[in-house]
Design a protein around this motif. Structure first.
Motif, PDB file in Angstrom:
ATOM      1  N   PRO A  12      39.762  43.387  59.218  1.00 58.55           N
ATOM      2  CA  PRO A  12      40.716  43.006  58.168  1.00 58.55           C
ATOM      3  C   PRO A  12      41.622  44.131  57.682  1.00 58.55           C
ATOM      4  O   PRO A  12      42.539  43.880  56.911  1.00 58.55           O
ATOM      5  CB  PRO A  12      39.807  42.523  57.034  1.00 58.55           C
ATOM      6  CG  PRO A  12      38.518  43.223  57.246  1.00 58.55           C
ATOM      7  CD  PRO A  12      38.385  43.383  58.732  1.00 58.55           C
ATOM      8  N   GLU A  16      50.183  44.141  59.397  1.00 59.77           N
ATOM      9  CA  GLU A  16      50.842  43.027  60.103  1.00 59.77           C
ATOM     10  C   GLU A  16      51.398  43.492  61.454  1.00 59.77           C
ATOM     11  O   GLU A  16      51.298  42.777  62.456  1.00 59.77           O
ATOM     12  CB  GLU A  16      51.960  42.464  59.225  1.00 59.77           C
ATOM     13  CG  GLU A  16      52.604  41.202  59.763  1.00 59.77           C
ATOM     14  CD  GLU A  16      51.699  39.986  59.711  1.00 59.77           C
ATOM     15  OE1 GLU A  16      51.880  39.094  60.554  1.00 59.77           O
ATOM     16  OE2 GLU A  16      50.811  39.937  58.846  1.00 59.77           O
ATOM     17  N   PHE A  19      48.525  43.969  63.935  1.00 54.13           N
ATOM     18  CA  PHE A  19      48.016  42.665  64.354  1.00 54.13           C
ATOM     19  C   PHE A  19      48.923  42.052  65.417  1.00 54.13           C
ATOM     20  O   PHE A  19      48.456  41.570  66.456  1.00 54.13           O
ATOM     21  CB  PHE A  19      47.893  41.747  63.133  1.00 54.13           C
ATOM     22  CG  PHE A  19      47.400  40.367  63.434  1.00 54.13           C
ATOM     23  CD1 PHE A  19      46.226  40.159  64.147  1.00 54.13           C
ATOM     24  CD2 PHE A  19      48.105  39.257  63.000  1.00 54.13           C
ATOM     25  CE1 PHE A  19      45.774  38.870  64.422  1.00 54.13           C
ATOM     26  CE2 PHE A  19      47.662  37.981  63.259  1.00 54.13           C
ATOM     27  CZ  PHE A  19      46.495  37.785  63.977  1.00 54.13           C
ATOM     28  N   PRO A  42      48.092  32.515  65.298  1.00 55.19           N
ATOM     29  CA  PRO A  42      47.424  33.428  64.359  1.00 55.19           C
ATOM     30  C   PRO A  42      46.999  32.669  63.104  1.00 55.19           C
ATOM     31  O   PRO A  42      47.822  32.041  62.456  1.00 55.19           O
ATOM     32  CB  PRO A  42      48.490  34.467  64.056  1.00 55.19           C
ATOM     33  CG  PRO A  42      49.793  33.807  64.363  1.00 55.19           C
ATOM     34  CD  PRO A  42      49.527  32.739  65.373  1.00 55.19           C
ATOM     35  N   GLY A  44      45.304  34.153  60.555  1.00 52.98           N
ATOM     36  CA  GLY A  44      45.374  35.043  59.406  1.00 52.98           C
ATOM     37  C   GLY A  44      44.000  35.434  58.881  1.00 52.98           C
ATOM     38  O   GLY A  44      42.981  35.259  59.541  1.00 52.98           O
ATOM     39  N   LEU A  45      43.988  35.948  57.679  1.00 48.73           N
ATOM     40  CA  LEU A  45      42.773  36.473  57.052  1.00 48.73           C
ATOM     41  C   LEU A  45      41.893  35.326  56.553  1.00 48.73           C
ATOM     42  O   LEU A  45      42.351  34.474  55.793  1.00 48.73           O
ATOM     43  CB  LEU A  45      43.149  37.399  55.892  1.00 48.73           C
ATOM     44  CG  LEU A  45      42.014  38.190  55.259  1.00 48.73           C
ATOM     45  CD1 LEU A  45      41.475  39.223  56.236  1.00 48.73           C
ATOM     46  CD2 LEU A  45      42.501  38.877  54.000  1.00 48.73           C
ATOM     47  N   THR A  57      35.484  39.636  55.614  1.00 49.27           N
ATOM     48  CA  THR A  57      36.672  38.909  56.040  1.00 49.27           C
ATOM     49  C   THR A  57      37.118  39.426  57.405  1.00 49.27           C
ATOM     50  O   THR A  57      36.717  40.518  57.827  1.00 49.27           O
ATOM     51  CB  THR A  57      37.845  39.075  55.041  1.00 49.27           C
ATOM     52  OG1 THR A  57      38.144  40.465  54.920  1.00 49.27           O
ATOM     53  CG2 THR A  57      37.518  38.482  53.690  1.00 49.27           C
ATOM     54  N   ILE A  59      40.606  38.861  60.496  1.00 51.19           N
ATOM     55  CA  ILE A  59      41.882  38.243  60.860  1.00 51.19           C
ATOM     56  C   ILE A  59      41.665  37.471  62.161  1.00 51.19           C
ATOM     57  O   ILE A  59      41.363  38.057  63.195  1.00 51.19           O
ATOM     58  CB  ILE A  59      42.986  39.301  61.039  1.00 51.19           C
ATOM     59  CG1 ILE A  59      43.134  40.125  59.768  1.00 51.19           C
ATOM     60  CG2 ILE A  59      44.299  38.630  61.401  1.00 51.19           C
ATOM     61  CD1 ILE A  59      44.082  41.299  59.897  1.00 51.19           C
ATOM     62  N   TYR A  60      41.814  36.161  62.077  1.00 52.72           N
ATOM     63  CA  TYR A  60      41.558  35.288  63.219  1.00 52.72           C
ATOM     64  C   TYR A  60      42.821  35.067  64.043  1.00 52.72           C
ATOM     65  O   TYR A  60      43.922  34.965  63.502  1.00 52.72           O
ATOM     66  CB  TYR A  60      41.058  33.917  62.733  1.00 52.72           C
ATOM     67  CG  TYR A  60      39.614  33.888  62.336  1.00 52.72           C
ATOM     68  CD1 TYR A  60      38.680  33.217  63.116  1.00 52.72           C
ATOM     69  CD2 TYR A  60      39.169  34.507  61.180  1.00 52.72           C
ATOM     70  CE1 TYR A  60      37.346  33.169  62.746  1.00 52.72           C
ATOM     71  CE2 TYR A  60      37.850  34.473  60.801  1.00 52.72           C
ATOM     72  CZ  TYR A  60      36.942  33.798  61.587  1.00 52.72           C
ATOM     73  OH  TYR A  60      35.631  33.753  61.228  1.00 52.72           O
ATOM     74  N   TRP A  61      42.622  34.927  65.359  1.00 51.47           N
ATOM     75  CA  TRP A  61      43.721  34.637  66.282  1.00 51.47           C
ATOM     76  C   TRP A  61      43.189  33.770  67.407  1.00 51.47           C
ATOM     77  O   TRP A  61      42.146  34.072  67.993  1.00 51.47           O
ATOM     78  CB  TRP A  61      44.293  35.936  66.835  1.00 51.47           C
ATOM     79  CG  TRP A  61      45.380  35.767  67.842  1.00 51.47           C
ATOM     80  CD1 TRP A  61      46.498  35.008  67.718  1.00 51.47           C
ATOM     81  CD2 TRP A  61      45.466  36.387  69.129  1.00 51.47           C
ATOM     82  NE1 TRP A  61      47.277  35.121  68.837  1.00 51.47           N
ATOM     83  CE2 TRP A  61      46.664  35.964  69.719  1.00 51.47           C
ATOM     84  CE3 TRP A  61      44.647  37.254  69.822  1.00 51.47           C
ATOM     85  CZ2 TRP A  61      47.060  36.382  70.989  1.00 51.47           C
ATOM     86  CZ3 TRP A  61      45.045  37.677  71.077  1.00 51.47           C
ATOM     87  CH2 TRP A  61      46.228  37.245  71.651  1.00 51.47           C
TER      88      TRP A  61
END
Length: 117
Positions: A12, A16, A19, A42, A44-45, A57, A59-61
């Motif tokens: 996390p 930006e 990422f 994406p 996001g968080l 937390t 950051i998913y993609w």
């Protein structure tokens, strides 16, 4: 060529720009090894179900791609070497999953309103 879906959870603390650079790096890697990107999403968080590396937390993609079967082993090695990746999962998609994802992306499912009664 098989169809696959890759889910990656990045740390996390990424900015930006970092990422987006990581997304591009893996899309380029797939293209260099004979694959092709179908769709990138994406998320996001998001909160994690349980802590990973003391983080709650991530950051998913999600990346849907096509490629030869030997591509996944090379991709796995790259993901394991990357310190920004906390977890990853590759899933092989059958023809029904590919069709479902296509419909979902293009609004093929009608949204029905729930009536009270």
């Amino acid at each position: 060529m098989n169809n696959y879906e890759l889910m990656v959870i990045f740390t996390p603390v990424l900015s930006e720009e970092d990422f987006k650079a990581s997304q591009k790096k893996y899309e380029d890697f797939i293209a260099e090894n004979g694959g092709g990107t179908v769709h990138s999403a994406p998320w996001g968080l998001k909160s994690l179900a349980y802590p990973i590396q003391k983080k709650t937390t991530g950051i998913y993609w999600i990346l849907e791609y096509t490629g030869p079967s030997d591509l996944n082993e090379k991709l796995k090695i790259q993901l394991l070497r990357d310190e920004q990746v906390m977890r990853h999962m590759v899933t092989r998609l059958d023809k029904y999953a590919v069709e479902y994802n296509y419909k979902k992306r293009n609004g093929g499912f009608a949204v029905t309103e729930k009536t009270e009664g």
